[in-house]
Design an enzyme around this catalytic site. Structure first.
Site, short mmCIF file in Angstrom:
data_model
loop_
_atom_site.label_atom_id
_atom_site.label_comp_id
_atom_site.label_asym_id
_atom_site.label_seq_id
_atom_site.Cartn_x
_atom_site.Cartn_y
_atom_site.Cartn_z
N HIS A 1 -7.85 -5.26 -1.36
CA HIS A 1 -6.65 -4.74 -0.71
C HIS A 1 -6.04 -5.73 0.27
O HIS A 1 -4.83 -5.83 0.40
CB HIS A 1 -7.01 -3.44 0.01
CG HIS A 1 -5.84 -2.58 0.32
ND1 HIS A 1 -5.07 -1.98 -0.66
CD2 HIS A 1 -5.29 -2.18 1.49
CE1 HIS A 1 -4.11 -1.25 -0.10
NE2 HIS A 1 -4.22 -1.36 1.20
N ASP B 1 -9.53 -4.00 -5.38
CA ASP B 1 -8.94 -3.22 -4.31
C ASP B 1 -9.64 -1.87 -4.18
O ASP B 1 -9.76 -1.12 -5.15
CB ASP B 1 -7.45 -2.99 -4.59
CG ASP B 1 -6.67 -2.55 -3.37
OD1 ASP B 1 -7.25 -1.87 -2.52
OD2 ASP B 1 -5.48 -2.88 -3.28
N SER C 1 0.84 -1.19 0.00
CA SER C 1 0.00 0.00 0.00
C SER C 1 0.89 1.25 0.00
O SER C 1 1.69 1.44 -0.91
CB SER C 1 -0.96 -0.04 1.19
OG SER C 1 -2.01 0.87 1.03
#
Length: 706
Positions: free
Chosen positions: A678, A643, A558
């Site tokens: 995610h 995501d 991320s």
């Protein structure tokens, strides 16, 4: 492009992995021009966002992602047996039939348990005693059948213990539908509330629910809603609408059950509203109107409010005020600001406060007696560790439940008597097959950054390790949002350590390890400190003999993927390989598009590129913008099609541009999970397949085949 690579052979004489000769996918070039602040940029791979935008090239996007997946599978084919071995090895350490430590709330003991071979869990309770009959409130193993992804959260039992509200996400986009189950009859009520963040709060009437509604496009938390059981959710009342799209909002309840809170906060300022939980049809009152550059958080005691705030206190201080006078003029100091201590959190009990503080990068738990003000600290006895209050829902208890772990200590749950100061180990994570803490060594080091700042590093390795530069070392980092990367145990990580890897965490600026200033010095116009800190940590570990550039690897996900992308551009010669997971690598384009989830919430973290200074600064480090015709390390990139935090097209564009620009013959692989988002897979075993892929990639680069 044909890639045939023989990786550097370790000094141990291992046989290097021979990558197959396979043609890599080539993404189509469709120039898109961006002009802003007099700066014109041609983006050849802008079209890869078409699946997200539902544009004309959606099918071509999917075809490209699938071609990358096929390429990765072909390149990694000779590691399949190792991946299987790693997966089986890591899975074998997990106790398949297990049970969480029960916690007591409102007359019931609550816990989850897992069964052998099952991916999910059962959410259970027993009335009054652990010897009482078990009630299975939710059988998530049964609920998840037929779904490739299934997440349940926001468990919330009504005050009369009859009803359970919970959220379900079957897409992995963090959009939950809230359901309500009658725990007496077993019936799931007709009430179904879509488009929420998953959590909810019961009013004390046991028929009113407050929840957070998300924007269906941007996924921003926009409204707090009130739902009455039996009503159509489309007619739910809006009790709060956040007009500032840079803020996150949420709803919670005081541990005492007396108040319901609405919290609205950004990076720099916040605001709280409150309502007596006995009066759900009432109007929420503003606790203190939002103030410029002031964060505050509210906790209710028996007779007053506590306020944790950074008003004229960078590292935060604790204040108090009467119930009827909540404005800042009535705040009185309880714990003053300290330059060397970050005040992180407060857990309230009827007779005690537990204050979470951070000093020298480590958490301290201070217990304060509310009757006489006496305070003491818990002693943890290790050089680097993680400790935090865990589940403590009972307001009237004098017992604190806390969690403890380190790089060598499995997750442990303790009970601490705040009167007698006695602690009891309730449970320690069992590593099936045996684990000897004495076989591993953990250290805390400090690397000097280029500006003289001392940056902590936590690391762990297997006993017998020699500092001669020949060992592979995986350096992990994050460094954003003030998120602290505390050292913790991982049973899966043993598979790396046992194969000779050192694992290290760089506690770089942008986190909050060393206080609030640590965060301030790693965001906005100081963001590059995050990247240079990480590079300096890598170079320090090389100088100290822990590894060498031929065996040094970096990993981040991320915003940590942004870190990996940035250091790939800034110091490619330092790393033999990089692992970027769901990486935020197209900073400028994402921050210019307000339809992308989270964009406006992030302006105070990265800056708003509509401001020229912010635009030029973030463009100077954005990984996608700074790819050059030069040699890059071996790179593995992972992402998820659904995501919600970092859209799939950021890593896809990054990989496409790297392929067409870089001058080396090193491997560049991308794996897109077509069913996940995610956080990856939802099952408790499936995620290990992704870990096995990463570990096999690292092992291949080291010539490790077993």
């Amino acid at each position: 492009m044909s890639t045939t690579l023989v990786s550097c052979a370790p000094k141990s004489g291992r046989t290097p992995y021979k990558w197959p000769s396979v043609d890599a996918p080539t993404a189509a070039v469709m120039p898109h021009i961006r002009t802003l602040h007099g700066d014109t940029v041609i983006d050849n791979y802008f079209w890869l966002n078409d699946y997200f935008k539902k544009g004309p090239d959606s099918a071509a996007v999917i075809a490209y992602l699938e071609a990358e997946n096929q390429y990765t599978a072909a390149m990694m084919k000779d590691t399949e047996s190792l991946q299987t071995k790693l997966f089986d090895e890591m899975k074998s350490r997990i106790k398949e039939q297990d049970e969480s430590v029960p916690y007591f709330k409102n007359g019931y003991y609550y816990y989850t348990r897992t069964e052998e071979g099952k991916q999910y869990f059962k959410y259970c309770r027993k009335k009054g005693s652990l010897e009482a009959p078990e009630e299975i409130l939710l059988d998530v193993d049964a609920m998840a059948q037929g779904f490739s992804y299934y997440a349940v959260g926001g468990f919330n039992v009504s005050t009369d213990n009859r009803l359970l509200a919970y959220g379900v996400d079957t897409v992995s986009r963090r959009q939950y539908t809230i359901h309500v189950k009658n725990l007496e009859t077993g019936e799931t009520l007709a009430d179904a509330i879509p488009g929420t963040s998953g959590g909810s709060v019961w009013a004390n009437d046991n028929r009113t629910l407050f929840y957070t509604q998300n924007n269906p496009v941007t996924l921003l938390t926009e409204r707090i809603m009130r739902h009455t059981l039996g009503a159509d959710s489309r007619s739910d009342a809006v009790v709060y609408h956040e007009e500032d799209n840079t803020n996150y909002i949420g709803v919670g309840k005081a541990k005492s059950g007396k108040f319901i809170y609405i919290y609205s906060g950004g990076t720099l300022s916040s605001e709280t509203r409150y309502l007596e939980a006995d009066n759900p049809m009432g109007t929420f009152k503003v606790f203190q109107p939002r103030m410029k550059d002031v964060l505050y958080d509210v906790t209710a005691l028996e007779d007053r409010f506590l306020i944790l705030t950074n008003q004229n206190a960078k590292n935060f201080k604790l204040m108090e005020c009467p119930f009827g006078q909540t404005g800042v003029a009535h705040w009185a100091e309880v714990i003053p600001h300290r330059e060397d201590v970050l005040l992180e959190d407060v857990d309230e009990f009827k007779n005690f406060l537990v204050v979470s503080e951070r000093k020298n990068g480590l958490i301290q738990l201070a217990v304060r007696n509310l009757s006489d003000g006496a305070a003491h600290y818990l002693d943890f006895g290790e050089e680097a560790y993680t400790a935090y209050p865990s589940t403590n829902p009972e307001y009237g208890t004098s017992t604190l439940r806390y969690a403890y772990t380190s790089l060598t200590t499995p997750f442990s749950t303790y009970e601490y008597d705040m009167n007698t100061h006695e602690k009891t180990l309730l449970k320690q994570q069992e590593v099936v097959g045996g684990y000897n803490v004495g076989d591993y060594v953990t250290e805390r080091l400090y690397a000097q950054a280029e500006d003289g700042t001392e940056v902590p590093i936590s690391l762990v390795y297997k006993k017998g390790f020699k500092k001669d530069g020949s060992a592979p070392l995986l350096l992990y980092g994050y460094g954003s949002y003030g998120a602290t990367m505390d050292p913790s145990f991982s049973a899966a990580r043993l598979s790396l350590l046992d194969r000779g890897f050192v694992y290290a965490i760089a506690h770089i600026r942008g986190g909050q390890e060393m206080g609030r200033q640590w965060y301030e010095d790693g965001k906005m116009m100081k963001k590059k400190n995050t990247f240079t800190d990480f590079i300096d940590c890598g170079r320090f570990l090389v100088r100290q003999g822990y590894t060498s550039p031929a065996h040094l690897y970096a990993q981040g996900g991320s915003a940590g993927g942004l870190l990996v992308g940035a250091v790939a551009n800034m110091a490619p010669e330092l790393w033999h390989g990089l692992v970027a997971q769901v990486p935020f690598v197209d900073v400028v384009n994402t921050m210019l598009d307000e339809t992308i989830p989270l964009t406006t919430n992030e302006y105070d973290e990265w800056g708003n590129p509509n401001n020229e200074d912010a635009y030029r600064y973030m463009k100077s480090y954005s990984p996608y913008e700074n790819i050059e015709a030069k040699d890059y390390p071996n790179i593995l990139v992972t992402t998820g099609l659904h995501d919600s935090q970092v859209q799939y097209f950021e890593p896809a564009k990054w990989v496409a541009k790297l392929r067409s620009t870089k001058t080396d013959n090193n491997v560049l692989l991308m794996k897109t999970e077509m069913d996940y988002g995610h956080g990856g897979a939802s099952g408790r075993f499936d995620y290990l397949k992704d870990v096995a892929l990463v570990y096999a990639f690292l092992c291949a680069l080291e010539g490790i085949t077993e």
